[in-house]
Motif scaffolding. Structure first.
Motif, PDB file in Angstrom:
ATOM      1  N   GLU A 123     -33.510  18.639  19.306  1.00  0.00           N
ATOM      2  CA  GLU A 123     -33.963  18.551  17.909  1.00  0.00           C
ATOM      3  C   GLU A 123     -33.734  17.174  17.288  1.00  0.00           C
ATOM      4  OE1 GLU A 123     -33.981  22.724  15.854  1.00  0.00           O
ATOM      5  OE2 GLU A 123     -32.221  21.584  15.230  1.00  0.00           O
ATOM      6  N   VAL A 150     -52.087  13.679  21.149  1.00  0.00           N
ATOM      7  CA  VAL A 150     -52.027  13.812  19.681  1.00  0.00           C
ATOM      8  C   VAL A 150     -53.325  13.422  18.982  1.00  0.00           C
ATOM      9  CG1 VAL A 150     -49.531  13.379  19.668  1.00  0.00           C
ATOM     10  CG2 VAL A 150     -51.074  11.461  19.324  1.00  0.00           C
ATOM     11  N   LYS A 154     -53.654   9.580  15.327  1.00  0.00           N
ATOM     12  CA  LYS A 154     -52.184   9.641  15.323  1.00  0.00           C
ATOM     13  C   LYS A 154     -51.622   8.625  16.324  1.00  0.00           C
ATOM     14  CE  LYS A 154     -50.966  13.089  12.527  1.00  0.00           C
ATOM     15  NZ  LYS A 154     -50.183  12.824  11.302  1.00  0.00           N
ATOM     16  N   ILE A 168     -39.189  17.449  16.130  1.00  0.00           N
ATOM     17  CA  ILE A 168     -39.838  18.636  15.545  1.00  0.00           C
ATOM     18  C   ILE A 168     -41.277  18.292  15.148  1.00  0.00           C
ATOM     19  CG2 ILE A 168     -39.752  20.259  13.587  1.00  0.00           C
ATOM     20  CD1 ILE A 168     -36.662  20.109  13.851  1.00  0.00           C
ATOM     21  N   GLU A 169     -41.444  17.128  14.531  1.00  0.00           N
ATOM     22  CA  GLU A 169     -42.803  16.691  14.181  1.00  0.00           C
ATOM     23  C   GLU A 169     -43.624  16.454  15.458  1.00  0.00           C
ATOM     24  OE1 GLU A 169     -42.967  13.108  11.816  1.00  0.00           O
ATOM     25  OE2 GLU A 169     -45.168  13.180  11.706  1.00  0.00           O
ATOM     26  N   GLU A 171     -43.393  17.919  18.290  1.00  0.00           N
ATOM     27  CA  GLU A 171     -43.848  19.186  18.888  1.00  0.00           C
ATOM     28  C   GLU A 171     -45.083  19.690  18.136  1.00  0.00           C
ATOM     29  OE1 GLU A 171     -41.413  22.600  18.292  1.00  0.00           O
ATOM     30  OE2 GLU A 171     -42.212  23.653  20.036  1.00  0.00           O
ATOM     31  N   LYS A 172     -45.029  19.583  16.808  1.00  0.00           N
ATOM     32  CA  LYS A 172     -46.190  20.048  16.000  1.00  0.00           C
ATOM     33  C   LYS A 172     -47.437  19.238  16.333  1.00  0.00           C
ATOM     34  CE  LYS A 172     -43.663  21.705  11.969  1.00  0.00           C
ATOM     35  NZ  LYS A 172     -42.847  20.977  10.992  1.00  0.00           N
ATOM     36  N   MET A 173     -47.237  17.957  16.651  1.00  0.00           N
ATOM     37  CA  MET A 173     -48.384  17.083  16.947  1.00  0.00           C
ATOM     38  C   MET A 173     -48.930  17.278  18.359  1.00  0.00           C
ATOM     39  SD  MET A 173     -46.823  13.589  15.389  1.00  0.00           S
ATOM     40  CE  MET A 173     -48.023  12.468  16.022  1.00  0.00           C
ATOM     41  N   GLY A 174     -48.210  18.010  19.203  1.00  0.00           N
ATOM     42  CA  GLY A 174     -48.678  18.229  20.567  1.00  0.00           C
ATOM     43  C   GLY A 174     -48.115  17.235  21.578  1.00  0.00           C
ATOM     44  N   TYR A 177     -43.714  19.933  24.741  1.00  0.00           N
ATOM     45  CA  TYR A 177     -43.915  21.358  25.023  1.00  0.00           C
ATOM     46  C   TYR A 177     -43.005  22.214  24.146  1.00  0.00           C
ATOM     47  CZ  TYR A 177     -44.168  25.768  27.484  1.00  0.00           C
ATOM     48  OH  TYR A 177     -44.329  27.093  27.770  1.00  0.00           O
ATOM     49  N   LYS A 178     -41.733  21.798  24.048  1.00  0.00           N
ATOM     50  CA  LYS A 178     -40.760  22.583  23.282  1.00  0.00           C
ATOM     51  C   LYS A 178     -39.666  21.699  22.734  1.00  0.00           C
ATOM     52  CE  LYS A 178     -40.879  27.269  24.684  1.00  0.00           C
ATOM     53  NZ  LYS A 178     -40.761  28.274  25.573  1.00  0.00           N
TER      54      LYS A 178
END
Ligand code: T3D
Length: 257
Positions: A123, A150, A154, A168-169, A171-174, A177-178
Motif C-alpha cells: 500500500e 493505463v 495517463k 492504490i491509485e 491499481e485503479k489505473m490498471g 494487479y493487486k
C-alpha cells in the motif's frame, strides 16, 4: 553482501534486489547478477515461478546514477548491456514472474516491475517515471508497456511530469494487479507466487507468449497464435490431469509438463 539475494522456496525462485541503503539502485554488478539469477530460474526445473522483490524500504530506484557518465559517447551501453536484455528475459522466460513491489519504484526500477507478469505492490509503495527529471526519456520498456496499462494520456502525463503515483491509485489505473496492506504484503504476495508455482507452467508460459504477441498482431493473426498454442496445451500432461481431477472432483496435481 551480494547485491542480489537468491533462494528457492516452495517452487518459487526468490530474487531480492539488495542495496537497501541506495534504495536498490541498479549498478552493473546487480544487473549482471540479476541476469544470472533469471537464467538460473529458467534452468532449474524445481523453480516454477519467479518472485522479484527489494530489500528494505524500496523496490528499486532505477539506474545507479553514480555509475553513469553523461560525457561518455556510448552511454547507451547501459541500456544495451543491462536493461534491455533484462526486460526481454523477464518477458520471454517460460515461467510466471511476480513483481513484488515492496516500496518505491523509480525510473528503470518502475519499468522493470511493469515487465513482470503479475505486479503486486504494498500500500505504501509509489511509482515514478523519474527519467524526465534528469533529462532522460523512459526506457526499460516503459514507453511500450505503460500506455498499454493505463492509456496514452495517463502514461504521457506520468512520463513528462515524473509525478509519484501511489500504489492504490496505480491499481485503479490498471498499472498493478493487486495492492496489499504493508503488514500482510509479503505473506499475501508469496501466497500468489506459490499458487502460480503449482499451476500448469507450460500453459502459463504460453499465456505469457500469447499476450506478448497480442500487442503486435491483428485479431486474425492472434486467433492463429491461440490455435497454435492451444494445440501444444492440449497435448500436455497438466491438461489431462486438469480434466481428470475435475471429473474426479479433486484438486489437480500439476507437474508443469
Ligand atoms: O545510461 C543510461 O542508459 C541511463 C539509464 C537510466 C535508467 C534510469 O533508471 S534513469 C532514472 C534513475 N533514477 C532516478 O532518477 C531516481 C533517483 N532517486 C530519487 O529521485 C530519489 O532517491 C527517490 C525519489 C527515488 C527517493 O527519494 P528519498 O528522499 O526517499 O530517498 P533519497 O534520500 O533520495 O535516497 C536515499 C539514498 O539512496 C541516497 O543515498 P545517501 O545520500 O543516503 O548515500 C540516494 O543518493 C540514494 N539513491 C537513490 N536513488 C539513487 C541513489 N543512488 C544512486 N542512484 C540512484 N538512482
Amino acid at each position: 553482501m551480494p547485491s542480489i539475494l537468491y533462494e528457492v522456496r516452495d517452487g518459487v525462485g526468490i530474487i531480492t534486489l539488495n542495496r537497501p541503503d541506495k534504495l536498490n539502485a541498479v549498478n552493473r554488478e546487480m544487473a549482471l547478477l540479476l541476469k544470472e539469477k533469471l537464467n538460473a530460474c529458467a534452468a532449474d526445473k524445481q523453480v516454477r515461478c519467479i518472485y522479484i522483490t527489494g530489500a528494505g524500504k524500496a523496490f528499486c530506484a532505477g539506474q545507479d546514477l553514480t555509475e553513469v557518465d553523461p560525457d561518455n559517447e556510448d552511454t547507451n551501453l547501459i541500456l544495451r548491456e543491462q536493461y534491455n536484455p533484462l526486460v526481454w528475459k523477464i518477458r520471454t522466460i517460460e515461467k510466471p514472474v511476480v513483481g513484488a513491489v515492496n516500496g518505491l519504484a523509480a525510473g528503470a526500477g518502475a519499468n522493470l516491475a511493469f515487465c513482470c507478469d503479475v505486479v503486486i505492490a504494498t500500500e505504501s509503495a509509489y511509482f515514478t517515471q523519474a527519467f524526465s527529471k534528469i533529462g532522460l526519456i523512459p526506457d526499460t520498456g516503459g514507453t511500450y508497456i505503460l500506455p498499454r496499462f493505463v492509456g496514452w494520456q495517463k502514461a504521457s502525463g506520468m512520463m513528462m511530469l515524473g509525478d509519484k503515483i501511489g500504489a492504490i491509485e496505480g491499481e485503479k489505473m490498471g498499472m498493478l494487479y493487486k495492492v496489499f496492506p504493508d503488514a500482510v504484503f509479503e505473506e499475501e504476495t508469496f501466497k500468489i507466487a506459490k499458487q502460480l508455482a503449482n499451476m500448469p507452467t507450460k500453459s502459463l508460459a504460453m499465456i505469457k507468449h500469447a499476450l506478448n504477441f497480442s500487442a503486435i498482431y491483428s485479431f486474425k493473426e492472434q486467433l492463429d497464435v491461440e490455435d497454435e498454442f492451444q494445440k501444444i496445451a492440449l497435448h500436455s500432461h497438466d491438461y489431462k490431469e486438469g480434466v481428470k481431477a475435475f471429473l474426479e472432483k479433486r484438486a489437480p496435481e500439476f507437474k508443469g509438463e
